[in-house]
Motif scaffolding. Structure first.
Motif, PDB file in Angstrom:
ATOM      1  N   GLU A  91       0.606  -1.042  -0.211  1.00  0.00           N
ATOM      2  CA  GLU A  91      -0.041   0.647  -0.258  1.00  0.00           C
ATOM      3  C   GLU A  91       1.007   1.241   0.099  1.00  0.00           C
ATOM      4  N   ALA A  92       2.186   1.443   1.042  1.00  0.00           N
ATOM      5  CA  ALA A  92       2.633   2.187   0.989  1.00  0.00           C
ATOM      6  C   ALA A  92       3.332   2.754  -0.318  1.00  0.00           C
ATOM      7  N   HIS A  93       3.602   1.817  -1.548  1.00  0.00           N
ATOM      8  CA  HIS A  93       4.407   1.861  -2.608  1.00  0.00           C
ATOM      9  C   HIS A  93       3.391   2.378  -3.663  1.00  0.00           C
ATOM     10  N   ASP A  94       1.961   2.031  -3.570  1.00  0.00           N
ATOM     11  CA  ASP A  94       0.883   2.525  -4.523  1.00  0.00           C
ATOM     12  C   ASP A  94       0.900   4.136  -3.761  1.00  0.00           C
ATOM     13  N   VAL A  95       0.804   4.337  -2.295  1.00  0.00           N
ATOM     14  CA  VAL A  95       1.040   6.113  -2.134  1.00  0.00           C
ATOM     15  C   VAL A  95       2.306   6.826  -2.804  1.00  0.00           C
ATOM     16  N   TYR A  96       3.216   6.336  -2.897  1.00  0.00           N
ATOM     17  CA  TYR A  96       5.202   6.675  -2.889  1.00  0.00           C
ATOM     18  C   TYR A  96       4.556   7.045  -4.246  1.00  0.00           C
ATOM     19  N   GLU A  97       4.496   6.161  -5.158  1.00  0.00           N
ATOM     20  CA  GLU A  97       3.846   6.045  -6.734  1.00  0.00           C
ATOM     21  C   GLU A  97       3.441   7.298  -7.451  1.00  0.00           C
ATOM     22  N   VAL A  98       2.084   7.806  -6.540  1.00  0.00           N
ATOM     23  CA  VAL A  98       1.396   8.989  -6.559  1.00  0.00           C
ATOM     24  C   VAL A  98       2.017  10.363  -5.827  1.00  0.00           C
ATOM     25  N   ALA A 173       3.610   7.216   5.280  1.00  0.00           N
ATOM     26  CA  ALA A 173       4.686   7.949   6.023  1.00  0.00           C
ATOM     27  C   ALA A 173       5.162   7.500   7.095  1.00  0.00           C
ATOM     28  N   CYS A 174       3.880   7.155   8.175  1.00  0.00           N
ATOM     29  CA  CYS A 174       4.666   6.722   9.488  1.00  0.00           C
ATOM     30  C   CYS A 174       5.173   4.955   9.107  1.00  0.00           C
ATOM     31  N   PHE A 175       4.297   4.049   8.557  1.00  0.00           N
ATOM     32  CA  PHE A 175       4.424   3.022   7.933  1.00  0.00           C
ATOM     33  C   PHE A 175       6.307   3.041   7.789  1.00  0.00           C
ATOM     34  N   VAL A 176       6.812   3.779   6.488  1.00  0.00           N
ATOM     35  CA  VAL A 176       8.072   3.935   6.634  1.00  0.00           C
ATOM     36  C   VAL A 176       9.061   4.217   7.002  1.00  0.00           C
ATOM     37  N   VAL A 177       8.487   4.703   8.191  1.00  0.00           N
ATOM     38  CA  VAL A 177       9.702   5.322   9.028  1.00  0.00           C
ATOM     39  C   VAL A 177       9.144   4.234  10.241  1.00  0.00           C
ATOM     40  N   ALA A 178       8.281   3.406  10.421  1.00  0.00           N
ATOM     41  CA  ALA A 178       8.602   2.832  11.847  1.00  0.00           C
ATOM     42  C   ALA A 178       8.889   1.330  11.266  1.00  0.00           C
ATOM     43  N   ASP A 179       9.079   0.998  10.250  1.00  0.00           N
ATOM     44  CA  ASP A 179      10.089  -0.186   9.279  1.00  0.00           C
ATOM     45  C   ASP A 179      11.653   0.462  10.142  1.00  0.00           C
ATOM     46  N   ASP A 180      11.870  -1.157  10.279  1.00  0.00           N
ATOM     47  CA  ASP A 180      13.417  -1.124  10.942  1.00  0.00           C
ATOM     48  C   ASP A 180      14.425  -1.113   9.678  1.00  0.00           C
ATOM     49  N   HIS A 181      13.411  -2.102   8.621  1.00  0.00           N
ATOM     50  CA  HIS A 181      14.516  -2.376   7.877  1.00  0.00           C
ATOM     51  C   HIS A 181      14.664  -1.049   5.956  1.00  0.00           C
ATOM     52  N   LEU A 182      13.741  -0.529   6.687  1.00  0.00           N
ATOM     53  CA  LEU A 182      13.987   1.663   5.916  1.00  0.00           C
ATOM     54  C   LEU A 182      14.575   2.070   6.208  1.00  0.00           C
ATOM     55  N   ASP A 223      12.302   2.376  -4.255  1.00  0.00           N
ATOM     56  CA  ASP A 223      13.493   1.599  -4.814  1.00  0.00           C
ATOM     57  C   ASP A 223      13.468   0.375  -2.879  1.00  0.00           C
ATOM     58  N   GLU A 224      13.527   1.050  -2.094  1.00  0.00           N
ATOM     59  CA  GLU A 224      13.635   0.435  -1.413  1.00  0.00           C
ATOM     60  C   GLU A 224      12.535  -0.378  -0.866  1.00  0.00           C
ATOM     61  N   LEU A 225      11.242   0.345  -1.070  1.00  0.00           N
ATOM     62  CA  LEU A 225       9.466  -0.254  -0.911  1.00  0.00           C
ATOM     63  C   LEU A 225       9.647  -1.401  -2.169  1.00  0.00           C
ATOM     64  N   ARG A 226      10.024  -1.573  -2.798  1.00  0.00           N
ATOM     65  CA  ARG A 226       9.776  -2.450  -3.887  1.00  0.00           C
ATOM     66  C   ARG A 226      10.874  -3.526  -3.523  1.00  0.00           C
ATOM     67  N   ALA A 227      12.374  -2.761  -3.326  1.00  0.00           N
ATOM     68  CA  ALA A 227      12.991  -4.381  -2.966  1.00  0.00           C
ATOM     69  C   ALA A 227      11.895  -5.254  -1.665  1.00  0.00           C
ATOM     70  N   ARG A 228      11.686  -4.683  -1.384  1.00  0.00           N
ATOM     71  CA  ARG A 228      11.081  -5.156  -0.147  1.00  0.00           C
ATOM     72  C   ARG A 228       9.977  -6.334  -0.368  1.00  0.00           C
ATOM     73  N   GLU A 229       8.845  -5.865  -1.081  1.00  0.00           N
ATOM     74  CA  GLU A 229       7.830  -6.537  -2.007  1.00  0.00           C
ATOM     75  C   GLU A 229       9.003  -7.712  -2.734  1.00  0.00           C
ATOM     76  N   ALA A 230       9.610  -7.592  -3.126  1.00  0.00           N
ATOM     77  CA  ALA A 230      10.089  -9.076  -3.867  1.00  0.00           C
ATOM     78  C   ALA A 230      11.044  -9.855  -4.043  1.00  0.00           C
TER      79      ALA A 230
END
Length: 230
Positions: A91-98, A173-182, A223-230
């Motif tokens: 979902e974050a990936h979709d939002v960040y594309e827009v 954005a809350c998800f991205v900053v809370a994810d320790d892998h990003l 790029d980070e979100l896409r890599a995590r989805e792959a």
């Protein structure tokens, strides 16, 4: 025989447990607004610092959600599982594309149309972003900076689009900053430099540099979100 040592729980842990109980049992259902900090501290019987830290724990776990100027709301009855986190990455990936498309144009227009007042406001917001002491404050400061970029673009339709999109932006954005892998280590520094470059490009009236700085920020996160989805 394995004997685990008895641990004394801190006040923050006790407050977290009580908040989880209230949310998990539905006494505070999803969508419910929490009492303000003073009232929440009184209800929990703890200091404001303790209640604030407990709320931050539940925000990081996805159970609570903070909205600037409005308050804190219940987002989920239980902590977000790793499976749900994977879904939210999508979902974050979709939002960040827009977001990337919208804010690249906003930066370009802002560099052409900004005023001295806009530049001063952007630099103040950038300083607040740099000084943010926790994740919630950081997300709100970051959104405020980008809101000011959109405002400086002087396009009322673009402003309305951003305002209608801001809740989705905040959640992503809350998800991205809370994810320790990003956004760890050097990545954070690169993104911070990109935000400084964006503000300076707008101040200098350089639309190409503003677009490049926006892309350097948001494309890296994508790029980070896409890599995590792959």
């Amino acid at each position: 025989m394995t004997v685990r040592p008895v641990r004394h729980r801190s006040l923050v842990e006790e407050a977290v447990a009580e908040l989880r109980r209230l949310v998990g049992t539905g006494e505070w259902p999803v969508g419910e607004k929490l009492p303000n900090e003073v009232e929440l501290s009184r209800l929990l019987g703890v200091g404001r610092t303790t209640s604030r830290e407990a709320v931050r724990v539940l925000i990081a776990d996805g159970q609570l959600h903070s909205r600037q100027g409005s308050g804190t709301y219940v987002a989920a009855a239980s902590p977000v599982s790793e499976f749900d986190r994977e879904l939210r990455r999508s979902e974050a990936h979709d939002v960040y594309e827009v977001r990337a498309a919208l804010e690249a144009e906003a930066g370009r227009l802002a560099a052409r149309r900004r005023t001295g007042e806009d530049v001063a406001a952007l630099r103040t917001a950038l300083a607040a972003r740099d000084a943010a002491a926790d994740r919630v404050a950081f997300v709100e400061a970051d959104l405020e900076l980008h809101r000011l970029v959109v405002r400086a673009a002087r396009n009322p339709v673009l402003t309305r689009l951003f305002d209608s999109f801001v809740d989705a932006l905040r959640q992503a954005a809350c998800f991205v900053v809370a994810d320790d892998h990003l956004h760890v280590g050097a990545e954070e520094e690169i993104i911070t430099r990109a935000h400084h470059a964006l503000v300076e490009a707008i101040a200098a009236g350089d639309p190409d540099a503003a677009t490049e700085a926006t892309r350097a920020n948001l494309d890296r996160t994508l790029d980070e979100l896409r890599a995590r989805e792959a």
